[in-house]
Scaffold this active site. Structure first.
Site, PDB file in Angstrom:
ATOM      1  N   HIS A 114       0.924  -1.273   0.047  1.00 23.93           N
ATOM      2  CA  HIS A 114       0.076   0.035   0.002  1.00 23.93           C
ATOM      3  C   HIS A 114       0.864   1.255   0.009  1.00 23.93           C
ATOM      4  O   HIS A 114       0.450   2.397   0.299  1.00 23.93           O
ATOM      5  CB  HIS A 114      -0.966   0.059   1.349  1.00 23.93           C
ATOM      6  CG  HIS A 114      -2.067  -1.015   1.108  1.00 23.93           C
ATOM      7  ND1 HIS A 114      -2.736  -1.653   2.020  1.00 23.93           N
ATOM      8  CD2 HIS A 114      -2.452  -1.848   0.063  1.00 23.93           C
ATOM      9  CE1 HIS A 114      -3.464  -2.461   1.698  1.00 23.93           C
ATOM     10  NE2 HIS A 114      -3.464  -2.706   0.622  1.00 23.93           N
ATOM     11  N   CYS A 122       4.926  14.648  -6.015  1.00 20.61           N
ATOM     12  CA  CYS A 122       4.101  15.690  -6.726  1.00 20.61           C
ATOM     13  C   CYS A 122       3.093  15.061  -7.660  1.00 20.61           C
ATOM     14  O   CYS A 122       3.484  14.262  -8.522  1.00 20.61           O
ATOM     15  CB  CYS A 122       4.976  16.745  -7.375  1.00 20.61           C
ATOM     16  SG  CYS A 122       4.122  18.007  -8.418  1.00 20.61           S
TER      17      CYS A 122
HETATM   18  N1  APR Z   1      -1.979  -8.166  18.240  1.00 24.35           N
HETATM   19  C1  APR Z   1      -3.017  -9.050  17.406  1.00 24.35           C
HETATM   20  N2  APR Z   1      -3.679  -8.606  16.469  1.00 24.35           N
HETATM   21  C2  APR Z   1      -3.860  -7.098  16.559  1.00 24.35           C
HETATM   22  C3  APR Z   1      -3.107  -6.343  17.488  1.00 24.35           C
HETATM   23  C4  APR Z   1      -2.056  -6.964  18.462  1.00 24.35           C
HETATM   24  N3  APR Z   1      -1.140  -6.335  19.121  1.00 24.35           N
HETATM   25  N4  APR Z   1      -3.635  -5.007  17.326  1.00 24.35           N
HETATM   26  C5  APR Z   1      -4.616  -5.164  16.355  1.00 24.35           C
HETATM   27  N5  APR Z   1      -4.832  -6.311  16.115  1.00 24.35           N
HETATM   28  C6  APR Z   1      -5.693  -6.992  15.129  1.00 24.35           C
HETATM   29  C7  APR Z   1      -7.133  -6.397  15.182  1.00 24.35           C
HETATM   30  O1  APR Z   1      -7.854  -6.957  15.819  1.00 24.35           O
HETATM   31  C8  APR Z   1      -7.427  -6.331  13.784  1.00 24.35           C
HETATM   32  O2  APR Z   1      -8.341  -7.232  13.125  1.00 24.35           O
HETATM   33  O3  APR Z   1      -5.150  -6.504  13.724  1.00 24.35           O
HETATM   34  C9  APR Z   1      -6.359  -6.360  12.837  1.00 24.35           C
HETATM   35  C10 APR Z   1      -5.882  -4.960  12.007  1.00 24.35           C
HETATM   36  O4  APR Z   1      -6.932  -4.925  10.933  1.00 24.35           O
HETATM   37  P1  APR Z   1      -7.305  -3.745  10.156  1.00 24.35           P
HETATM   38  O5  APR Z   1      -7.417  -2.777  11.327  1.00 24.35           O
HETATM   39  O6  APR Z   1      -8.374  -4.030   9.353  1.00 24.35           O
HETATM   40  O7  APR Z   1      -5.917  -3.410   9.281  1.00 24.35           O
HETATM   41  P2  APR Z   1      -5.493  -3.896   8.099  1.00 24.35           P
HETATM   42  O8  APR Z   1      -5.837  -5.413   7.892  1.00 24.35           O
HETATM   43  O9  APR Z   1      -3.917  -3.870   7.832  1.00 24.35           O
HETATM   44  O10 APR Z   1      -6.402  -3.166   7.088  1.00 24.35           O
HETATM   45  C11 APR Z   1      -5.889  -3.256   5.618  1.00 24.35           C
HETATM   46  O11 APR Z   1      -7.100  -1.375   4.854  1.00 24.35           O
HETATM   47  O12 APR Z   1      -7.751   0.780   5.449  1.00 24.35           O
HETATM   48  C12 APR Z   1      -6.933  -0.029   4.803  1.00 24.35           C
HETATM   49  O13 APR Z   1      -4.805   0.696   3.606  1.00 24.35           O
HETATM   50  C13 APR Z   1      -5.474   0.367   5.042  1.00 24.35           C
HETATM   51  O14 APR Z   1      -3.629  -1.126   4.844  1.00 24.35           O
HETATM   52  C14 APR Z   1      -4.703  -0.992   5.330  1.00 24.35           C
HETATM   53  C15 APR Z   1      -5.837  -1.968   4.916  1.00 24.35           C
END
Ligand code: APR
Length: 241
Positions: A114, A122
């Site tokens: 990402h 720019c």
């Molecule tokens: N240990 C284990 N799991 C964790 C921890 C931790 N310390 N902290 C958070 N989590 C888990 C949460 O429960 C959640 O399900 O990590 C997960 C993160 O999921 P998202 O917030 O959806 O993040 P991600 O999957 O990376 O999102 C993908 O979405 O918004 C876009 O571009 C953005 O790259 C991102 C993409």
């Protein structure tokens, strides 16, 4: 068991999401507690639509993220992944994160699906700047064009280069480990399935249930990634003796 799988796998790929960096102090997006998208609408802030039609909100959202990023740093879990790469136990890290923490912790083979919030570029001439320029309220290139963060916005496609590298790594994986992703965003969430289809073992470590748990050989919920990685490392040290 996970330590044994790591030692016996000749091609291990790790896919990380925002949950990999919450223990560094960076909020994730969909955690029930304080996920960013629980309070804000990503389409209003992190999309091509926001870039064009909600420019002020877009800028202040990314000023907030760049400022937060500058106040945080990689944690011990990032360092362990880098150490395991150096010992030949991890061949590739595919990350959805834009914080650059894997590289700062020493990982070398990192595929940033990402993009990266470490830089802005720019829109007109594509010149690249350090992203802290946003914290000086400066958003204009020397050519006069608008400077935007070098991240993939909702509504944009991923770079072909990153996709090809990530797909190849997933196809070659014998062990595919997901750390801290809800696996709700495509095409990143296809990668564990590609690995599985090519005969890989699949491990998912995530606080909350994910969309792909049923495909996994091992699922670890309700445990912090940092603690899980430390535990695996202790097992590895026993195996090495
Ligand atoms: N240990 C284990 N799991 C964790 C921890 C931790 N310390 N902290 C958070 N989590 C888990 C949460 O429960 C959640 O399900 O990590 C997960 C993160 O999921 P998202 O917030 O959806 O993040 P991600 O999957 O990376 O999102 C993908 O979405 O918004 C876009 O571009 C953005 O790259 C991102 C993409």
């Amino acid at each position: 068991m996970l330590a044994k799988w790591l030692l016996n796998s000749d091609y291990t790929v790790v896919l990380t999401g925002a949950g990999m960096s919450t223990e560094s102090g960076l909020p994730d997006f969909r955690s029930a507690q304080n996920g960013l998208w629980q309070k804000k609408n990503p389409q209003q802030l992190a999309s091509t639509h926001a870039l064009e039609h909600h420019r002020d909100e877009f800028i202040s959202f990314y000023q907030y993220r760049i400022r937060t990023l500058q106040q945080c740093q990689p944690h011990a879990g990032h360092a362990l992944l880098a150490e395991w790469e150096k010992r030949g136990m991890i061949q590739s890290i595919i990350t959805q994160n834009v914080d650059g923490f894997h590289q700062r912790a020493g990982s070398e083979n990192v595929i940033e699906l990402h993009g990266s919030l470490r830089s802005v570029h720019c829109q007109r001439c594509h010149q690249v700047y350090e992203s802290d320029i946003y914290l000086r309220d400066d958003f204009t290139c020397t050519c006069g064009g608008f400077l935007r963060p070098s991240v993939v916005l909702f509504g944009e496609s991923l770079s072909m280069d990153a996709m090809e590298k990530a797909w190849l790594a997933a196809q070659q994986a014998k062990l595919f480990i997901v750390l801290g992703s809800s696996l709700q965003v495509s095409p990143a969430n296809q990668l564990p399935l590609i690995a599985k289809r090519n005969g890989s073992k699949l491990v998912i470590v995530n606080m909350e249930p994910t969309e792909l748990d049923e495909w996994a050989d091992i699922v670890i919920h309700e445990r912090k990634i940092g603690d899980v990685l430390q535990e695996i490392n202790k097992e590895l040290q026993k195996e090495r003796r």
